[in-house]
Motif scaffolding. Structure first.
Motif, PDB file in Angstrom:
ATOM      1  N   LYS A  60       0.840  -1.198   0.000  1.00  0.00           N
ATOM      2  CA  LYS A  60       0.000   0.000   0.000  1.00  0.00           C
ATOM      3  C   LYS A  60       0.874   1.247   0.000  1.00  0.00           C
ATOM      4  N   LEU A  61       0.388   2.296  -0.676  1.00  0.00           N
ATOM      5  CA  LEU A  61       1.018   3.611  -0.621  1.00  0.00           C
ATOM      6  C   LEU A  61       0.144   4.537   0.206  1.00  0.00           C
ATOM      7  N   GLU A  62       0.756   5.259   1.139  1.00  0.00           N
ATOM      8  CA  GLU A  62       0.039   6.213   1.964  1.00  0.00           C
ATOM      9  C   GLU A  62       0.665   7.592   1.808  1.00  0.00           C
ATOM     10  N   TYR A  63      -0.165   8.624   2.002  1.00  0.00           N
ATOM     11  CA  TYR A  63       0.329   9.996   1.939  1.00  0.00           C
ATOM     12  C   TYR A  63       0.214  10.643   3.305  1.00  0.00           C
ATOM     13  N   SER A  64       1.279  11.280   3.752  1.00  0.00           N
ATOM     14  CA  SER A  64       1.272  12.011   5.008  1.00  0.00           C
ATOM     15  C   SER A  64       1.085  13.490   4.717  1.00  0.00           C
ATOM     16  N   LEU A  65      -0.054  14.035   5.134  1.00  0.00           N
ATOM     17  CA  LEU A  65      -0.337  15.442   4.901  1.00  0.00           C
ATOM     18  C   LEU A  65       0.611  16.328   5.703  1.00  0.00           C
ATOM     19  N   LYS A  66       0.934  15.900   6.912  1.00  0.00           N
ATOM     20  CA  LYS A  66       1.799  16.693   7.779  1.00  0.00           C
ATOM     21  C   LYS A  66       3.223  16.782   7.221  1.00  0.00           C
ATOM     22  N   ASN A  67       3.736  15.637   6.734  1.00  0.00           N
ATOM     23  CA  ASN A  67       5.115  15.589   6.242  1.00  0.00           C
ATOM     24  C   ASN A  67       5.227  15.859   4.750  1.00  0.00           C
ATOM     25  N   ASP A  68       4.101  15.881   4.033  1.00  0.00           N
ATOM     26  CA  ASP A  68       4.082  16.024   2.580  1.00  0.00           C
ATOM     27  C   ASP A  68       4.987  14.981   1.937  1.00  0.00           C
ATOM     28  N   ARG A  69       4.762  13.728   2.328  1.00  0.00           N
ATOM     29  CA  ARG A  69       5.553  12.615   1.803  1.00  0.00           C
ATOM     30  C   ARG A  69       4.662  11.394   1.579  1.00  0.00           C
ATOM     31  N   PHE A  70       5.023  10.604   0.576  1.00  0.00           N
ATOM     32  CA  PHE A  70       4.402   9.301   0.389  1.00  0.00           C
ATOM     33  C   PHE A  70       5.269   8.258   1.087  1.00  0.00           C
ATOM     34  N   ARG A  71       4.606   7.253   1.646  1.00  0.00           N
ATOM     35  CA  ARG A  71       5.341   6.152   2.255  1.00  0.00           C
ATOM     36  C   ARG A  71       4.759   4.831   1.759  1.00  0.00           C
ATOM     37  N   LEU A  72       5.617   3.852   1.672  1.00  0.00           N
ATOM     38  CA  LEU A  72       5.245   2.522   1.200  1.00  0.00           C
ATOM     39  C   LEU A  72       5.133   1.576   2.390  1.00  0.00           C
ATOM     40  N   GLU A 105       0.606  12.088  13.921  1.00  0.00           N
ATOM     41  CA  GLU A 105      -0.195  12.700  12.863  1.00  0.00           C
ATOM     42  C   GLU A 105      -1.669  12.802  13.262  1.00  0.00           C
ATOM     43  N   LEU A 106      -2.173  11.766  13.912  1.00  0.00           N
ATOM     44  CA  LEU A 106      -3.555  11.800  14.392  1.00  0.00           C
ATOM     45  C   LEU A 106      -3.754  12.911  15.415  1.00  0.00           C
ATOM     46  N   LEU A 107      -2.787  13.093  16.285  1.00  0.00           N
ATOM     47  CA  LEU A 107      -2.863  14.139  17.302  1.00  0.00           C
ATOM     48  C   LEU A 107      -3.038  15.508  16.657  1.00  0.00           C
ATOM     49  N   ILE A 108      -2.221  15.779  15.659  1.00  0.00           N
ATOM     50  CA  ILE A 108      -2.277  17.075  14.972  1.00  0.00           C
ATOM     51  C   ILE A 108      -3.606  17.233  14.225  1.00  0.00           C
ATOM     52  N   GLU A 109      -4.059  16.162  13.570  1.00  0.00           N
ATOM     53  CA  GLU A 109      -5.304  16.232  12.807  1.00  0.00           C
ATOM     54  C   GLU A 109      -6.506  16.476  13.722  1.00  0.00           C
ATOM     55  N   ILE A 110      -6.538  15.822  14.869  1.00  0.00           N
ATOM     56  CA  ILE A 110      -7.660  15.984  15.791  1.00  0.00           C
ATOM     57  C   ILE A 110      -7.690  17.398  16.356  1.00  0.00           C
ATOM     58  N   LEU A 111      -6.524  17.924  16.719  1.00  0.00           N
ATOM     59  CA  LEU A 111      -6.466  19.277  17.268  1.00  0.00           C
ATOM     60  C   LEU A 111      -6.918  20.325  16.258  1.00  0.00           C
ATOM     61  N   SER A 112      -6.783  20.019  14.966  1.00  0.00           N
ATOM     62  CA  SER A 112      -7.171  20.991  13.938  1.00  0.00           C
ATOM     63  C   SER A 112      -8.676  21.251  13.918  1.00  0.00           C
ATOM     64  N   PHE A 113      -9.475  20.390  14.565  1.00  0.00           N
ATOM     65  CA  PHE A 113     -10.928  20.568  14.589  1.00  0.00           C
ATOM     66  C   PHE A 113     -11.383  21.508  15.698  1.00  0.00           C
ATOM     67  N   GLY A 114     -10.483  21.863  16.609  1.00  0.00           N
ATOM     68  CA  GLY A 114     -10.845  22.800  17.662  1.00  0.00           C
ATOM     69  C   GLY A 114     -11.918  22.247  18.587  1.00  0.00           C
ATOM     70  N   PRO A 115     -12.807  23.108  19.097  1.00  0.00           N
ATOM     71  CA  PRO A 115     -13.798  22.690  20.104  1.00  0.00           C
ATOM     72  C   PRO A 115     -14.908  21.787  19.570  1.00  0.00           C
ATOM     73  N   ALA A 116     -14.979  21.585  18.262  1.00  0.00           N
ATOM     74  CA  ALA A 116     -16.029  20.717  17.714  1.00  0.00           C
ATOM     75  C   ALA A 116     -15.774  19.247  18.028  1.00  0.00           C
ATOM     76  N   VAL A 117     -14.523  18.902  18.354  1.00  0.00           N
ATOM     77  CA  VAL A 117     -14.145  17.521  18.662  1.00  0.00           C
ATOM     78  C   VAL A 117     -13.507  17.478  20.042  1.00  0.00           C
ATOM     79  N   LYS A 118     -14.005  16.576  20.890  1.00  0.00           N
ATOM     80  CA  LYS A 118     -13.462  16.419  22.248  1.00  0.00           C
ATOM     81  C   LYS A 118     -12.877  15.023  22.404  1.00  0.00           C
ATOM     82  N   VAL A 119     -11.633  14.949  22.882  1.00  0.00           N
ATOM     83  CA  VAL A 119     -10.981  13.664  23.139  1.00  0.00           C
ATOM     84  C   VAL A 119     -11.341  13.215  24.550  1.00  0.00           C
ATOM     85  N   THR A 120     -11.894  12.000  24.676  1.00  0.00           N
ATOM     86  CA  THR A 120     -12.269  11.475  25.993  1.00  0.00           C
ATOM     87  C   THR A 120     -11.395  10.298  26.422  1.00  0.00           C
ATOM     88  N   GLY A 121     -10.507   9.822  25.585  1.00  0.00           N
ATOM     89  CA  GLY A 121      -9.623   8.723  25.951  1.00  0.00           C
ATOM     90  C   GLY A 121      -8.895   8.200  24.733  1.00  0.00           C
TER      91      GLY A 121
END
Length: 329
Positions: A179-191, A287-303
């Motif tokens: 599989k090929l994946e793209y990292s938005l944060k790093n602007d890189r593809f990874r295999l 990467e998930l941490l950064i993506e979740i924080l980008s939603f601001g108060p609309a998304v709350k992390v509970t665990g």
């Protein structure tokens, strides 16, 4: 379906499948849910079915069998609109998009949109939340490596891949590219690839495409079905990330699209709140941490607590950078 983003998009294709099927026979709500899951995202039905069954999109009607039939009786091929051709011309200016096409295919597409006006140019965007040392997508060598991997993945073809490790060492091994994946944060593809000697192992190697030095396809193919999802699931942490999503400013739909590449489960808590469980491993965490924080108060992390601690730490660091406001986290 008045927005361009919904014309011929994933949701459009899902609705098209439902309508085509409902033109030939009666469909139950359960069958429509299955079509949504099969052709869209796991949560597509949450958005699509209320609009179809509630009449907002007047494409279905109740029938005498207790199900639904389409109000149409035939489909015609739909040409691209002028707006779509302009959109396609803008996509062709994206060097990442061009990686997925051979040169002759790009020439055909460019000729098709040559008289269209682009909706945007790459220089119109400034990315403040990603690294600036991304992959060199226009490099001929990079394109050659990417195209070789792109051909090899659906064929299940083994390849000899040489790449430079983080320590600067050259590593060469036989791999089965998965599989090929793209990292938005790093602007890189990874295999994501399976080492030749790891056929029955849970060990999946992640290789940055930009670090690859040479790709040599081998005349060998994997004949067995690989449980790729199972291999990934074995690498997940035991407890998923738990999110509460308030459907403010279309947050639910944005979240479902944003986290579409992660395995997740979503259920409705009340009229305006959904709970989303996202399964992840160590390589996905930052990467998930950064993506979740980008939603601001609309998304709350509970665990879980370990991830919640990272959220609090990241927010406190931002507060400190903005003047050292006393912590309320």
């Amino acid at each position: 379906m008045e927005l361009f983003s919904e014309i011929y998009s994933c949701y459009y294709q899902v609705v098209d499948c439902i309508v085509r099927e409902a033109e030939t026979r009666s469909l139950t709500k359960k069958e429509m849910e299955n079509i949504c899951t099969r052709h869209g995202f796991a949560e597509s039905g949450l958005y699509i079915l209320p609009k179809l069954l509630g009449g907002e999109w007047p494409l279905l009607k109740h029938d005498n069998e207790g199900g639904f039939r389409a109000v149409t009786d035939g489909h015609l091929p739909l040409p691209l609109t002028g707006l779509q051709r302009s959109w396609l011309k803008s996509l062709l200016s994206d060097s990442r998009f061009r990686l997925f096409f051979a040169e002759e295919e790009l020439l055909i597409l460019q000729e098709y949109v040559q008289d269209a006006r682009a909706l945007w140019e790459p220089e119109d965007f400034y990315y403040y939340d990603r690294y600036t040392d991304g992959d060199s997508y226009t490099s001929e060598e990079y394109r050659a490596h990417f195209q070789a991997l792109l051909r090899g993945i659906p064929r299940r073809q083994y390849m000899t891949i040489s790449y430079q490790s983080r320590g600067g060492n050259r590593i060469t091994h036989h791999y089965l590219p998965l599989k090929l994946e793209y990292s938005l944060k790093n602007d890189r593809f990874r295999l994501l690839a399976l080492p030749r000697n790891g056929r029955h192992s849970i060990y999946i190697t992640t290789i940055n495409v930009g670090s690859i030095l040479k790709v040599t396809p081998l005349p060998e193919y994997d004949e067995e079905e690989i449980d790729f999802v199972g291999l990934i699931r074995k690498s997940y942490y035991r407890e998923p990330i738990r999110l509460l999503i308030k459907n403010q400013r279309n947050a639910l739909e944005r979240a479902m699209l944003h986290f579409a590449n992660y395995e997740k489960r979503t259920k409705k808590i009340d009229e305006d709140t959904w709970e989303c469980l996202i399964y992840y491993n160590n390589s996905m965490e930052t990467e998930l941490l950064i993506e979740i924080l980008s939603f601001g108060p609309a998304v709350k992390v509970t665990g879980p607590e370990s991830f919640l601690a990272q959220v609090k730490n990241r927010l406190q660091r931002q507060i400190d950078l903005m003047g050292g406001v006393p912590s309320r986290l």
